[in-house]
Design a protein around this motif. Structure first.
Motif, short mmCIF file in Angstrom:
data_model
loop_
_atom_site.label_atom_id
_atom_site.label_comp_id
_atom_site.label_asym_id
_atom_site.label_seq_id
_atom_site.Cartn_x
_atom_site.Cartn_y
_atom_site.Cartn_z
N SER A 55 0.82 -1.20 0.00
CA SER A 55 0.00 0.00 0.00
C SER A 55 0.86 1.26 0.00
O SER A 55 0.44 2.30 -0.50
CB SER A 55 -0.94 0.00 1.20
OG SER A 55 -0.19 0.09 2.39
N ASP A 56 2.09 1.22 0.58
CA ASP A 56 2.98 2.39 0.58
C ASP A 56 3.69 2.55 -0.75
O ASP A 56 4.26 3.60 -1.02
CB ASP A 56 4.03 2.25 1.69
CG ASP A 56 3.42 2.40 3.08
OD1 ASP A 56 2.29 2.91 3.16
OD2 ASP A 56 4.07 2.00 4.05
N LEU A 116 14.81 3.10 -0.56
CA LEU A 116 13.96 3.14 0.62
C LEU A 116 14.34 4.32 1.53
O LEU A 116 13.47 5.03 2.06
CB LEU A 116 14.06 1.83 1.40
CG LEU A 116 13.30 0.63 0.86
CD1 LEU A 116 13.67 -0.61 1.63
CD2 LEU A 116 11.82 0.88 0.93
N ALA A 117 15.62 4.53 1.72
CA ALA A 117 16.09 5.63 2.56
C ALA A 117 15.73 6.98 1.96
O ALA A 117 15.31 7.90 2.68
CB ALA A 117 17.60 5.54 2.76
N GLU A 165 12.23 11.88 2.01
CA GLU A 165 11.25 12.76 1.37
C GLU A 165 9.98 12.87 2.20
O GLU A 165 9.41 13.95 2.35
CB GLU A 165 10.93 12.25 -0.03
CG GLU A 165 12.05 12.45 -1.03
CD GLU A 165 11.75 11.79 -2.37
OE1 GLU A 165 10.63 11.28 -2.57
OE2 GLU A 165 12.65 11.81 -3.23
N GLN A 166 9.55 11.74 2.76
CA GLN A 166 8.35 11.76 3.60
C GLN A 166 8.59 12.58 4.88
O GLN A 166 7.71 13.34 5.31
CB GLN A 166 7.93 10.33 3.97
CG GLN A 166 7.34 9.57 2.82
CD GLN A 166 7.02 8.12 3.19
OE1 GLN A 166 7.32 7.68 4.31
NE2 GLN A 166 6.43 7.39 2.25
N ALA A 167 9.77 12.45 5.47
CA ALA A 167 10.09 13.21 6.69
C ALA A 167 10.14 14.71 6.40
O ALA A 167 9.67 15.53 7.20
CB ALA A 167 11.41 12.73 7.28
N GLY A 184 7.82 17.58 8.01
CA GLY A 184 8.44 18.71 8.70
C GLY A 184 7.92 20.04 8.20
O GLY A 184 7.73 20.98 8.97
N LYS A 185 7.66 20.16 6.91
CA LYS A 185 7.11 21.40 6.38
C LYS A 185 5.69 21.63 6.86
O LYS A 185 5.28 22.76 7.08
CB LYS A 185 7.16 21.38 4.86
CG LYS A 185 8.57 21.57 4.33
CD LYS A 185 8.58 21.71 2.84
CE LYS A 185 10.00 21.96 2.37
NZ LYS A 185 10.09 22.16 0.94
#
Length: 183
Positions: A12-13, A23-24, A29-31, A35-36
Motif C-alpha cells: 500500500s505504501d 527506501l532511505a 522525502e516523507q520526513a 516537517g514542512k
C-alpha cells in the motif's frame, strides 16, 4: 498471517521491490514533507522578540559582528570607558611603565612620586639630575602623552633630593641649625 499483513502494508505504501538506498531516499522525502507541515514551511527556527512578536533568528555574516568573540583588551577598554576608569588607569600606567616610557637611564636617576590634577611630581637623586630633567621636560611630557594619551600628565614638577631636617620634636628654635657639622 503476519506475513500477509506485512506484505499488504508495504504494497500500500508503494515501497515493494525498492533497494535500501531508494527506501532511505523515500523515507527522507516523507520526513521532509511532514516537517514542512509541522513548521508551516519555515526553514529557520523562530523565537520571540522583545515586543512579543515573532522574529527570525539571524545568523552572523562573514564580517565582524557584535556577537563575535572579542579580544580581552578591547573588552576591558570598553569596560573602563563605560565606568569612567580611563583617567585612573592612565595614571597607574605612567607609574607602572615609567622605565619603558622615559628610558632606563632617566628612570635609574629619577622616580615619579605623585600625580595629582595632571601635575606629576618627579624626584631626582641629585640636584644635577633635577636640572638636566628640567631641560628635557618637554620631551618627557611628549613620551608620556604618546604612551598613555594626552591630558593624563600636563606638567612635571621636578625636585632634587630632600635635605636633612634638623627639626626634632614639636618645640624648636628657629635658625640655621648646627653649623659645625659640615666642617
Amino acid at each position: 498471517m503476519s506475513g500477509d499483513a506485512q506484505s499488504s502494508a508495504s504494497a500500500s505504501d508503494g515501497l515493494e521491490g525498492l533497494s535500501g538506498y531508494e527506501l532511505a531516499r523515500k523515507a527522507l522525502e516523507q520526513a521532509r514533507a511532514q516537517g514542512k507541515v509541522v513548521g508551516k514551511g519555515k526553514a529557520s527556527p523562530v523565537r520571540r522578540g522583545a515586543a512579543g512578536g515573532r522574529t527570525r533568528k539571524r545568523w552572523s555574516g562573514p564580517g565582524p559582528d557584535g556577537r563575535d568573540p572579542q579580544l580581552l583588551g578591547v573588552l576591558t577598554g570598553r569596560l573602563a570607558n563605560d565606568r569612567g576608569w580611563k583617567p585612573r588607569i592612565g595614571e597607574g600606567t605612567v607609574f607602572a611603565r615609567w622605565p619603558d616610557i622615559v628610558g632606563e637611564e632617566i628612570s635609574a636617576h629619577a622616580t615619579p612620586t605623585s600625580l595629582l590634577n595632571g601635575i606629576m611630581q618627579v624626584q631626582a637623586e641629585s640636584t644635577a639630575w633635577a636640572t638636566q630633567l628640567r631641560y628635557v621636560q618637554a620631551q618627557i611630557l611628549a613620551k608620556i602623552a604618546a604612551a598613555v594619551g594626552d591630558g593624563v600628565v600636563t606638567s612635571l614638577r621636578i625636585t632634587g633630593p630632600k635635605p636633612p631636617s634638623w627639626r626634632k620634636g614639636e618645640r624648636h628654635i628657629s635658625g640655621r641649625g648646627p653649623r659645625d657639622t659640615y666642617g
